[in-house]
Design a protein around this motif. Structure first.
Motif, PDB file in Angstrom:
ATOM      1  N   ARG A 441      49.030  61.321  47.777  1.00  0.00           N
ATOM      2  CA  ARG A 441      49.820  61.019  48.970  1.00  0.00           C
ATOM      3  C   ARG A 441      48.880  60.749  50.129  1.00  0.00           C
ATOM      4  O   ARG A 441      48.028  61.574  50.465  1.00  0.00           O
ATOM      5  N   GLN A 442      49.061  59.577  50.712  1.00  0.00           N
ATOM      6  CA  GLN A 442      48.114  59.097  51.725  1.00  0.00           C
ATOM      7  C   GLN A 442      48.871  58.732  53.004  1.00  0.00           C
ATOM      8  O   GLN A 442      49.909  58.072  52.964  1.00  0.00           O
ATOM      9  N   VAL A 443      48.328  59.196  54.131  1.00  0.00           N
ATOM     10  CA  VAL A 443      48.869  58.841  55.436  1.00  0.00           C
ATOM     11  C   VAL A 443      48.046  57.679  55.987  1.00  0.00           C
ATOM     12  O   VAL A 443      46.816  57.664  55.890  1.00  0.00           O
ATOM     13  N   PHE A 444      48.723  56.705  56.602  1.00  0.00           N
ATOM     14  CA  PHE A 444      48.031  55.517  57.101  1.00  0.00           C
ATOM     15  C   PHE A 444      48.528  55.208  58.514  1.00  0.00           C
ATOM     16  O   PHE A 444      49.734  55.152  58.761  1.00  0.00           O
ATOM     17  N   THR A 445      47.588  55.021  59.462  1.00  0.00           N
ATOM     18  CA  THR A 445      47.968  54.767  60.851  1.00  0.00           C
ATOM     19  C   THR A 445      46.967  53.832  61.506  1.00  0.00           C
ATOM     20  O   THR A 445      45.855  53.624  60.999  1.00  0.00           O
ATOM     21  N   THR A 446      47.361  53.284  62.634  1.00  0.00           N
ATOM     22  CA  THR A 446      46.446  52.465  63.421  1.00  0.00           C
ATOM     23  C   THR A 446      46.699  52.698  64.902  1.00  0.00           C
ATOM     24  O   THR A 446      47.830  52.970  65.315  1.00  0.00           O
ATOM     25  N   ASP A 447      45.618  52.655  65.678  1.00  0.00           N
ATOM     26  CA  ASP A 447      45.704  52.782  67.131  1.00  0.00           C
ATOM     27  C   ASP A 447      44.646  51.894  67.760  1.00  0.00           C
ATOM     28  O   ASP A 447      43.591  51.649  67.172  1.00  0.00           O
ATOM     29  N   HIS A 448      44.943  51.442  68.965  1.00  0.00           N
ATOM     30  CA  HIS A 448      44.071  50.471  69.621  1.00  0.00           C
ATOM     31  C   HIS A 448      44.070  50.744  71.119  1.00  0.00           C
ATOM     32  O   HIS A 448      45.136  50.909  71.720  1.00  0.00           O
ATOM     33  N   LEU A 449      42.880  50.818  71.718  1.00  0.00           N
ATOM     34  CA  LEU A 449      42.773  51.072  73.154  1.00  0.00           C
ATOM     35  C   LEU A 449      41.980  49.976  73.843  1.00  0.00           C
ATOM     36  O   LEU A 449      40.910  49.566  73.358  1.00  0.00           O
ATOM     37  N   ARG A 450      42.517  49.511  74.975  1.00  0.00           N
ATOM     38  CA  ARG A 450      41.746  48.633  75.854  1.00  0.00           C
ATOM     39  C   ARG A 450      40.951  49.510  76.805  1.00  0.00           C
ATOM     40  O   ARG A 450      41.413  50.533  77.276  1.00  0.00           O
ATOM     41  N   SER A 451      39.723  49.112  77.099  1.00  0.00           N
ATOM     42  CA  SER A 451      38.823  49.961  77.863  1.00  0.00           C
ATOM     43  C   SER A 451      39.367  50.280  79.250  1.00  0.00           C
ATOM     44  O   SER A 451      39.806  49.386  79.979  1.00  0.00           O
ATOM     45  N   PHE A 452      39.352  51.580  79.601  1.00  0.00           N
ATOM     46  CA  PHE A 452      39.694  51.998  80.956  1.00  0.00           C
ATOM     47  C   PHE A 452      38.534  52.771  81.580  1.00  0.00           C
ATOM     48  O   PHE A 452      38.650  53.281  82.685  1.00  0.00           O
ATOM     49  N   ASN A 477      44.395  65.328  55.930  1.00  0.00           N
ATOM     50  CA  ASN A 477      42.956  65.402  56.145  1.00  0.00           C
ATOM     51  C   ASN A 477      42.397  63.987  56.239  1.00  0.00           C
ATOM     52  O   ASN A 477      42.578  63.186  55.307  1.00  0.00           O
ATOM     53  N   PRO A 478      41.733  63.637  57.341  1.00  0.00           N
ATOM     54  CA  PRO A 478      41.222  62.270  57.509  1.00  0.00           C
ATOM     55  C   PRO A 478      40.327  61.848  56.348  1.00  0.00           C
ATOM     56  O   PRO A 478      39.548  62.648  55.821  1.00  0.00           O
ATOM     57  N   GLN A 479      40.447  60.567  55.982  1.00  0.00           N
ATOM     58  CA  GLN A 479      39.742  60.067  54.798  1.00  0.00           C
ATOM     59  C   GLN A 479      38.815  58.899  55.124  1.00  0.00           C
ATOM     60  O   GLN A 479      37.611  58.962  54.895  1.00  0.00           O
ATOM     61  N   ALA A 480      39.365  57.813  55.656  1.00  0.00           N
ATOM     62  CA  ALA A 480      38.570  56.596  55.886  1.00  0.00           C
ATOM     63  C   ALA A 480      39.098  55.849  57.099  1.00  0.00           C
ATOM     64  O   ALA A 480      40.255  56.026  57.490  1.00  0.00           O
ATOM     65  N   ALA A 481      38.225  55.023  57.683  1.00  0.00           N
ATOM     66  CA  ALA A 481      38.623  54.253  58.872  1.00  0.00           C
ATOM     67  C   ALA A 481      37.970  52.891  58.861  1.00  0.00           C
ATOM     68  O   ALA A 481      36.826  52.730  58.416  1.00  0.00           O
ATOM     69  N   THR A 482      38.703  51.904  59.326  1.00  0.00           N
ATOM     70  CA  THR A 482      38.121  50.604  59.660  1.00  0.00           C
ATOM     71  C   THR A 482      38.263  50.400  61.158  1.00  0.00           C
ATOM     72  O   THR A 482      39.215  50.873  61.768  1.00  0.00           O
ATOM     73  N   ALA A 533      42.004  51.735  62.211  1.00  0.00           N
ATOM     74  CA  ALA A 533      43.007  51.996  61.183  1.00  0.00           C
ATOM     75  C   ALA A 533      42.455  53.144  60.345  1.00  0.00           C
ATOM     76  O   ALA A 533      41.336  53.061  59.835  1.00  0.00           O
ATOM     77  N   VAL A 534      43.223  54.223  60.230  1.00  0.00           N
ATOM     78  CA  VAL A 534      42.724  55.453  59.608  1.00  0.00           C
ATOM     79  C   VAL A 534      43.662  55.896  58.503  1.00  0.00           C
ATOM     80  O   VAL A 534      44.891  55.813  58.637  1.00  0.00           O
ATOM     81  N   THR A 535      43.076  56.381  57.420  1.00  0.00           N
ATOM     82  CA  THR A 535      43.865  56.974  56.341  1.00  0.00           C
ATOM     83  C   THR A 535      43.545  58.463  56.245  1.00  0.00           C
ATOM     84  O   THR A 535      42.468  58.923  56.618  1.00  0.00           O
ATOM     85  N   GLY A 536      44.517  59.218  55.732  1.00  0.00           N
ATOM     86  CA  GLY A 536      44.326  60.639  55.501  1.00  0.00           C
ATOM     87  C   GLY A 536      45.012  61.043  54.221  1.00  0.00           C
ATOM     88  O   GLY A 536      45.977  60.401  53.779  1.00  0.00           O
ATOM     89  N   LEU A 537      44.521  62.108  53.595  1.00  0.00           N
ATOM     90  CA  LEU A 537      45.085  62.588  52.335  1.00  0.00           C
ATOM     91  C   LEU A 537      45.887  63.863  52.580  1.00  0.00           C
ATOM     92  O   LEU A 537      45.467  64.744  53.340  1.00  0.00           O
ATOM     93  N   LEU A 538      47.020  63.959  51.900  1.00  0.00           N
ATOM     94  CA  LEU A 538      47.899  65.119  52.043  1.00  0.00           C
ATOM     95  C   LEU A 538      47.775  66.031  50.831  1.00  0.00           C
ATOM     96  O   LEU A 538      47.870  65.571  49.681  1.00  0.00           O
TER      97      LEU A 538
END
Length: 722
Positions: A441-452, A477-482, A533-538
């Motif tokens: 079981r894998q959690v997958f998310t993405t977030d993006h920030l413009r510089s402030f 638990n975090p696994q990998a990121a691009t 973009a980050v994945t995590g394992l459950l």
């Protein structure tokens, strides 16, 4: 035709926020060099002005009046500010080492770090005394001491002008607070020997009038806690011990390979060291062509020459020479609002001299309160209908203050078709997707920030923590990121330096969380932006927004207020110290907090763009409950409440506020709608376990964690305040 922004091709780095560099930054704000990237490195967000230190110690000035706000100054100069201490310069690689930051590359660099009055050779000094320089730490510790109660004993080691000024200022400050005080001024030779006889005599009389005990021609053997031992076997007792004797350079300067004199960087008449790319000014420099005592007047008068020579070095122009004056006006504070003046052997004293000194000092500091601002260009005309309304009343915030409003986002997401794959578990409205891959079981998310914030390394750390928040919130638990990185237009060399800072900083955060960078994409654009973009394992059931129970307590692990503080930064209304506090909060990881909460949390999310009220409402919607928040218990970042009261808010505030008509408008409740970047975890937990969880969080690096409200039956999605 529109002229695109010029690419940045040269790195100018200012090490230290001393008087010279402060003036250079102000000049740069009025006349920047196109194509140059300016960086300031300083341990803290402010720089105390030495001319007003005795007045601060005496109680005539506040700490804010003493400090130059380097955050505002750097912003006016369009410079990035790195908060950290330099530990070395490597001329061969063209890099600067910093204790809090990846190495920074330079093409031209200037050093203005001042001196220290630390006395490591005196046994016990480092453990039991407070050096008078650097000024910032000294000012903070004295401020704390003088606010105490009861009789006070103070000792100043060093009977020169600086020590005498401090002794008289301390005597006056303690008298104002009605604290009986004994002040000792200690010198291993004759005190005030550097002054002309007449001035020294008058200064001695002022010291005596304040009942300061002067110890001359005595040798200190060692310091203990509240004790100064002398070679004749006697001792002096003091609760507060400081050292104002001599001037010592920072040790790292002698390790640069540059020419030094007693550890100070040797400079020529153009303020260059033995490496022409490296300049040095102020007390940390030794002017080989015209040696002078350490005095702030020389630092101030070096500023125009340094500004010219830095710009010329970056652009290939001729350099100017600096010729120091032979003598200068000495204005010495006498504790109360009186001062002694000395120049060319003429001595004068009285309250009028203090008034004169006060006007000079305030004029100097006023330069940094009234900073130049670039005018906003007018909107073009003619223009399409609705442009002015779409721009809004204030500049677009960065971070989560720049994300889309809830209505626009919800309506757009509603147009998507349902998921078609059997290995994806739909979690509408939740933080991340749940994937089922080969039994894992894998959690997958993405977030993006413009510089402030103009430091790429800080932005990379904030972006990494921000993206990891979704993984932690679901109990994975975090696994990998691009990474997806957009750099502003830079030369090849500056692009490499910047990308290295971003990748190094992001990797440190991700690897600490247990994840690795496995790929990404980079490109050029208008502004720096960083996405992950980050994945995590459950290894357990996912914690979602649903599942909260009636009566659950709501726990928040970080203070709120990043949105209002960073919005105020953009408008020049935030205190530098508050901005630094917000940046620290955004760079605080949630690994430990997540591990403490995930075994008991019924529902959990990380606090981001929708603000505390919006994210609380999301839990309510998914769990079919209502919520009551207690504003007085909600942890706030320093400065956030004051800015809220003054009407400051993020550009996303109005969107977040909509739909909460039952919540009254007060300075506290406005912060419920403040969009957060890298915010804390918001968890619904059993009420009978909440206090124990808070204790664990406090003991494990989350001292601001608090119980901020509870969930209950009622109109679904209703958020009220107690």
């Amino acid at each position: 035709m529109h002229q695109p922004p010029l690419p940045l091709t040269q790195d100018l780095v200012l090490i230290g926020g001393g008087h010279t560099h402060a003036l250079v930054l102000r000049k740069w704000a009025m006349k920047p060099l196109p194509g140059a990237r300016l960086t300031l490195i300083n341990p803290g967000p402010t720089a105390p002005y030495s001319g007003m230190l005795p007045g601060f110690v005496a109680g005539h000035y506040t700490r804010d009046q003493l400090d130059i706000d380097l955050v505002r100054l750097a912003q006016a100069a369009n410079a990035r500010l790195i908060l950290g201490s330099v530990t070395g310069i490597d001329p061969d690689s063209g890099t600067i080492q910093i204790d809090t930051h990846p190495p920074v590359g330079f093409d031209v660099v200037a050093v203005d770090v001042g001196i220290t009055s630390d006395m490591p050779a005196l046994p016990g000094f480092t453990d039991h005394a407070v050096p008078a320089k650097p000024l910032g730490p000294f000012a903070a510790k004295w401020d704390s001491f003088r606010k105490g109660t009861g009789p006070a004993t103070v000792a100043i080691i060093g009977g020169g002008v600086a020590g005498a000024e401090l002794a008289m200022a301390m005597a006056h400050a303690l008298k104002l607070r009605k604290r009986p005080a004994t002040i000792h001024l200690i010198d291993n030779a004759t005190a005030l020997s550097a002054l002309p006889a007449k001035s020294a005599t008058q200064l001695r009389a002022a010291i005596k009038a304040l009942n300061i005990v002067l110890h001359e021609n005595v040798q200190i053997t060692h310091l203990g806690k509240h004790t100064i031992s002398l070679d004749d076997g006697s001792s002096i007792t003091a609760q507060f011990i400081t050292g104002a004797a001599g001037a010592r350079p920072y040790p790292w300067m002698a390790q640069t390979g540059l020419t030094t004199h007693d550890g100070f960087l040797t400079v020529n008449d153009r303020l260059q060291t033995s490496d022409p790319r490296i300049f040095a000014v102020g007390d940390c420099a030794h002017m080989a062509h015209a040696p002078r005592p350490k005095a702030g007047v020389y630092a101030v008068r070096q500023a125009p020459v340094l500004f010219h020579n830095l710009a010329s070095s970056l652009s290939g122009g001729p350099l100017k020479t600096y010729v120091p004056q032979k003598d200068y006006l000495k204005l010495i504070s006498l504790g109360k609002k009186s001062a002694l003046g000395d120049r060319f052997g003429v001595t004068f004293t009285g309250p009028w001299v203090w008034d004169w000194k006060d006007r000079i000092d305030r004029k100097f500091m006023n330069q940094f309160d009234q900073l130049p601002k670039m005018p906003t260009p007018p909107l073009p005309y003619p223009r399409a209908k609705g442009v002015q309304q779409a721009m809004g009343p204030k500049p677009l915030c960065g971070g989560c203050g720049a994300k889309l409003g809830r209505d626009a986002l919800s309506k757009s997401l509603a147009t998507l078709k349902p998921t078609q794959r059997a290995d994806i578990t739909p979690l509408p409205g939740d933080d991340a997707a749940l994937l089922n891959t080969g039994g894992a079981r894998q959690v997958f998310t993405t977030d993006h920030l413009r510089s402030f914030w103009p430091d790429p390394a800080v932005m990379a750390r904030i972006a990494a923590h921000h993206a990891l928040g979704d993984i932690w919130a679901m109990g994975a638990n975090p696994q990998a990121a691009t990474l997806s990185i957009t750099l502003p237009r830079l030369s090849e060399t500056l692009a490499e330096r910047t990308l290295t800072e971003v990748l190094t900083s992001a990797q440190t955060i991700l690897q600490d969380a247990g994840a690795d960078i496995v790929g990404g994409h980079s490109t050029f654009g208008d502004d720096l932006s960083i996405g992950l973009a980050v994945t995590g394992l459950l290894d357990r059931e996912a914690i979602t927004l649903g599942g909260a129970q009636d009566g659950a307590a709501l726990i928040l692990t970080k203070p709120i207020g990043t949105g209002v503080i960073m919005a105020a930064l953009m408008s020049g209304k935030a205190r530098g110290a508050d901005v630094a506090g917000a940046l620290d909060a955004m760079q605080q990881g949630q690994k430990t907090a997540a591990q403490i909460l995930r075994d008991v949390a019924q529902a959990m999310t990380d606090l981001t763009g929708f603000g505390l009220a919006g994210h609380t409402q999301n839990i309510c919607i998914a769990s079919g409950l209502a919520a009551t928040l207690t504003p007085d218990t909600i942890p706030l970042l320093s400065g956030a409440l004051d800015l809220s009261e003054r009407g400051e808010h993020s550009s996303l505030y109005a969107n977040n506020r909509a739909g909460f008509s039952n919540i009254p408008d007060t300075r506290h409740t406005r912060l419920l709608f403040d969009p957060q970047t890298g915010g804390g975890l918001l968890a619904a937990v059993p009420a009978d376990q909440a206090k124990t969880l808070i204790e664990k969080l406090h003991q494990n690096g989350h001292p601001d964690s608090a119980i901020i409200g509870h969930l209950h039956k009622g109109p679904t999605a209703q958020v009220s305040i107690a």
